[in-house]
Design a protein around this motif. Structure first.
Motif, PDB file in Angstrom:
ATOM      1  N   ALA A   1       0.819  -1.211   0.000  1.00 52.78           N
ATOM      2  CA  ALA A   1       0.000   0.000   0.000  1.00 52.78           C
ATOM      3  C   ALA A   1       0.853   1.260   0.000  1.00 52.78           C
ATOM      4  N   ASN A   2       2.155   1.110   0.202  1.00 50.13           N
ATOM      5  CA  ASN A   2       3.073   2.247   0.279  1.00 50.13           C
ATOM      6  C   ASN A   2       4.019   2.195  -0.918  1.00 50.13           C
ATOM      7  N   PRO A   3       4.001   3.204  -1.787  1.00 52.55           N
ATOM      8  CA  PRO A   3       4.865   3.169  -2.974  1.00 52.55           C
ATOM      9  C   PRO A   3       6.353   3.115  -2.657  1.00 52.55           C
ATOM     10  N   LEU A   4       6.759   3.604  -1.482  1.00 57.60           N
ATOM     11  CA  LEU A   4       8.177   3.518  -1.124  1.00 57.60           C
ATOM     12  C   LEU A   4       8.617   2.064  -1.006  1.00 57.60           C
ATOM     13  N   GLN A   5       7.743   1.218  -0.452  1.00 60.76           N
ATOM     14  CA  GLN A   5       8.095  -0.186  -0.316  1.00 60.76           C
ATOM     15  C   GLN A   5       7.985  -0.906  -1.649  1.00 60.76           C
ATOM     16  N   LEU A   6       6.978  -0.583  -2.445  1.00 58.83           N
ATOM     17  CA  LEU A   6       6.850  -1.196  -3.765  1.00 58.83           C
ATOM     18  C   LEU A   6       8.012  -0.799  -4.671  1.00 58.83           C
ATOM     19  N   ALA A   7       8.538   0.397  -4.487  1.00 59.60           N
ATOM     20  CA  ALA A   7       9.638   0.865  -5.327  1.00 59.60           C
ATOM     21  C   ALA A   7      10.914   0.069  -5.106  1.00 59.60           C
ATOM     22  N   THR A   8      11.030  -0.611  -3.965  1.00 60.59           N
ATOM     23  CA  THR A   8      12.224  -1.415  -3.725  1.00 60.59           C
ATOM     24  C   THR A   8      12.265  -2.654  -4.620  1.00 60.59           C
ATOM     25  N   VAL A   9      11.141  -3.007  -5.225  1.00 59.83           N
ATOM     26  CA  VAL A   9      11.136  -4.145  -6.144  1.00 59.83           C
ATOM     27  C   VAL A   9      10.874  -3.725  -7.585  1.00 59.83           C
ATOM     28  N   ASP A  10      10.117  -2.642  -7.800  1.00 55.21           N
ATOM     29  CA  ASP A  10       9.860  -2.186  -9.167  1.00 55.21           C
ATOM     30  C   ASP A  10       9.328  -0.755  -9.131  1.00 55.21           C
ATOM     31  N   ALA A  11      10.167   0.200  -9.522  1.00 51.43           N
ATOM     32  CA  ALA A  11       9.815   1.611  -9.413  1.00 51.43           C
ATOM     33  C   ALA A  11       8.636   2.011 -10.293  1.00 51.43           C
ATOM     34  N   PRO A  12       8.574   1.609 -11.581  1.00 52.74           N
ATOM     35  CA  PRO A  12       7.404   1.985 -12.398  1.00 52.74           C
ATOM     36  C   PRO A  12       6.094   1.423 -11.850  1.00 52.74           C
ATOM     37  N   PHE A  13       6.133   0.212 -11.335  1.00 48.77           N
ATOM     38  CA  PHE A  13       4.932  -0.385 -10.746  1.00 48.77           C
ATOM     39  C   PHE A  13       4.492   0.404  -9.522  1.00 48.77           C
ATOM     40  N   ALA A  14       5.447   0.858  -8.712  1.00 51.46           N
ATOM     41  CA  ALA A  14       5.117   1.668  -7.535  1.00 51.46           C
ATOM     42  C   ALA A  14       4.412   2.956  -7.939  1.00 51.46           C
ATOM     43  N   GLN A  15       4.867   3.591  -9.014  1.00 50.92           N
ATOM     44  CA  GLN A  15       4.232   4.820  -9.499  1.00 50.92           C
ATOM     45  C   GLN A  15       2.813   4.550  -9.995  1.00 50.92           C
ATOM     46  N   GLN A  16       2.618   3.389 -10.612  1.00 48.24           N
ATOM     47  CA  GLN A  16       1.291   3.016 -11.102  1.00 48.24           C
ATOM     48  C   GLN A  16       0.292   2.875  -9.948  1.00 48.24           C
ATOM     49  N   CYS A  17       0.754   2.352  -8.818  1.00 42.85           N
ATOM     50  CA  CYS A  17      -0.132   2.104  -7.677  1.00 42.85           C
ATOM     51  C   CYS A  17      -0.296   3.309  -6.762  1.00 42.85           C
ATOM     52  N   ASP A  18       0.633   4.226  -6.768  1.00 40.45           N
ATOM     53  CA  ASP A  18       0.693   5.307  -5.786  1.00 40.45           C
ATOM     54  C   ASP A  18      -0.617   6.080  -5.690  1.00 40.45           C
ATOM     55  N   GLY A  19      -1.272   5.980  -4.532  1.00 43.04           N
ATOM     56  CA  GLY A  19      -2.496   6.717  -4.283  1.00 43.04           C
ATOM     57  C   GLY A  19      -3.705   6.197  -5.026  1.00 43.04           C
ATOM     58  N   ARG A  20      -3.578   5.040  -5.707  1.00 49.35           N
ATOM     59  CA  ARG A  20      -4.661   4.540  -6.549  1.00 49.35           C
ATOM     60  C   ARG A  20      -5.087   3.120  -6.214  1.00 49.35           C
ATOM     61  N   ALA A  21      -4.125   2.254  -5.818  1.00 49.32           N
ATOM     62  CA  ALA A  21      -4.452   0.838  -5.698  1.00 49.32           C
ATOM     63  C   ALA A  21      -3.439   0.117  -4.830  1.00 49.32           C
ATOM     64  N   LEU A  22      -3.817  -1.079  -4.405  1.00 48.05           N
ATOM     65  CA  LEU A  22      -2.856  -2.001  -3.803  1.00 48.05           C
ATOM     66  C   LEU A  22      -2.000  -2.603  -4.905  1.00 48.05           C
ATOM     67  N   GLY A  23      -0.747  -2.850  -4.582  1.00 52.10           N
ATOM     68  CA  GLY A  23       0.143  -3.516  -5.524  1.00 52.10           C
ATOM     69  C   GLY A  23       0.354  -4.962  -5.102  1.00 52.10           C
ATOM     70  N   LEU A  24      -0.137  -5.906  -5.909  1.00 53.42           N
ATOM     71  CA  LEU A  24       0.049  -7.319  -5.628  1.00 53.42           C
ATOM     72  C   LEU A  24       1.335  -7.807  -6.275  1.00 53.42           C
ATOM     73  N   VAL A  25       2.240  -8.341  -5.448  1.00 50.03           N
ATOM     74  CA  VAL A  25       3.460  -8.980  -5.943  1.00 50.03           C
ATOM     75  C   VAL A  25       3.333 -10.464  -5.612  1.00 50.03           C
ATOM     76  N   LEU A  26       3.112 -11.266  -6.626  1.00 50.23           N
ATOM     77  CA  LEU A  26       2.867 -12.700  -6.453  1.00 50.23           C
ATOM     78  C   LEU A  26       4.069 -13.482  -6.974  1.00 50.23           C
ATOM     79  N   MET A  27       4.700 -14.249  -6.092  1.00 47.89           N
ATOM     80  CA  MET A  27       5.833 -15.081  -6.499  1.00 47.89           C
ATOM     81  C   MET A  27       5.336 -16.503  -6.740  1.00 47.89           C
ATOM     82  N   ARG A  28       5.153 -16.852  -8.021  1.00 43.12           N
ATOM     83  CA  ARG A  28       4.696 -18.189  -8.342  1.00 43.12           C
ATOM     84  C   ARG A  28       5.734 -19.222  -7.928  1.00 43.12           C
TER      85      ARG A  28
END
Length: 302
Positions: free
Chosen positions: A198-225
């Motif tokens: 839910a925090n773009p700072l934490q999402l940015a540690t794995v993928d910066a463009p994805f963090a920007q996509q989610c910032d203030g708009r959505a949860l970011g799901l990172v699923l490791m198959r």
């Protein structure tokens, strides 16, 4: 202006709160105010949630002094009671404070907490439990549990957290048989780890463009198959360069809400909420909420 009752929850067990004069330092930094101050300090970590509940019940404003785990507990009960929250960050990472622009300097943070304005602030929710940074389970919760064990022996630091995580990667992995329901669609998959950011700072540690996509708009799901140890270590290396989306065994999705169930006999699952381990009943109902909580912060996020 009527007198406010301000409940200050102080967790001296947080990384930068481990000193005997923390309360005195906060009192020295307080602006001139007619507020009635009530101080709450849990003697044990296990009593933090109960102390936050008591504080929110009697306060007009709840002030959380501690790390992200302390802030999450205080925010949970502030939201239930419809009370605003202020933060004086004294933790190791202070991800929420950094994201919201709350000063990490104690004097500046104290001044903001008592003079700033509360504004609607986004958060995630899982089965009625709030989180600001992440909700995660599977391999991630094993890493968190191992980190707490190693911290008890070696002390709390970033180095300890990294080394603990690497050590955990060489143990057996959980294989989660997932059922995901979102947007009227359902699917199944096998995964080793599931992470909702839910925090773009934490999402940015794995993928910066994805963090920007989610910032203030959505949860970011990172699923490791489900994958072998060699691929996990390769993914960890990729994550150092913030391009986890380049790893084909990872799936990154922005979403507003989702129901997650797991094929297993035990219907209670250990979930990491902002680094604190909590048992949640399956299925998990997750959502992104934009205005369910008021937090004192410098300026609107957007």
């Amino acid at each position: 202006m009527p007198q406010r009752t301000v409940a200050i929850v102080v967790n001296t067990r947080s990384a930068n709160g481990r000193d005997d004069d923390l309360r005195a330092r906060i009192e020295a930094a307080l602006p001139r105010t007619d507020d009635r101050l009530l101080w709450f300090q849990p003697r044990k970590a296990s009593r933090l949630d109960r102390v936050c509940q008591r504080a929110a019940a009697v306060a007009d404003l709840v002030v959380a002094v501690g790390g992200d785990g302390t802030v999450r507990s205080a925010a949970q009960h502030a939201r239930i009671r419809g009370k605003p929250l202020a933060v004086i960050p004294t933790g190791t990472y202070n991800l929420l404070a950094r994201h919201l622009g709350i000063p990490t300097d104690l004097t500046a943070a104290t001044h903001l907490a008592f003079t700033g304005h509360a504004r609607p602030t986004p958060c995630g929710d899982v089965n009625g439990l709030l989180f600001f940074n992440h909700a995660a389970f599977g391999l991630y919760t094993r890493i968190i549990a191992a980190r707490e064990r190693h911290t008890a022996l070696l002390g709390r630091s970033r180095v300890t957290a990294v080394l603990s995580g690497i050590a955990t990667l060489f143990n057996r992995y959980p294989i989660l048989k997932l059922r995901l329901h979102t947007g009227g669609e359902a699917r199944r998959c096998h995964a080793n780890a599931v992470f909702f950011g839910a925090n773009p700072l934490q999402l940015a540690t794995v993928d910066a463009p994805f963090a920007q996509q989610c910032d203030g708009r959505a949860l970011g799901l990172v699923l490791m198959r489900h994958q072998g140890r060699r691929h996990v270590l390769m993914a960890a290396f990729k994550a150092l360069f913030k391009r986890l989306s380049d790893v084909p065994t990872f799936e990154l999705t922005a979403l507003q809400s989702v129901e997650v169930d797991i094929d297993r006999h035990r219907r209670r699952l250990r979930v990491s909420l902002d680094g604190e381990l909590v048992k949640c009943r399956l299925p998990l109902h997750l959502s992104y909420q934009t205005d369910s909580l008021q937090v004192v912060r410098p300026d609107p996020l957007h």
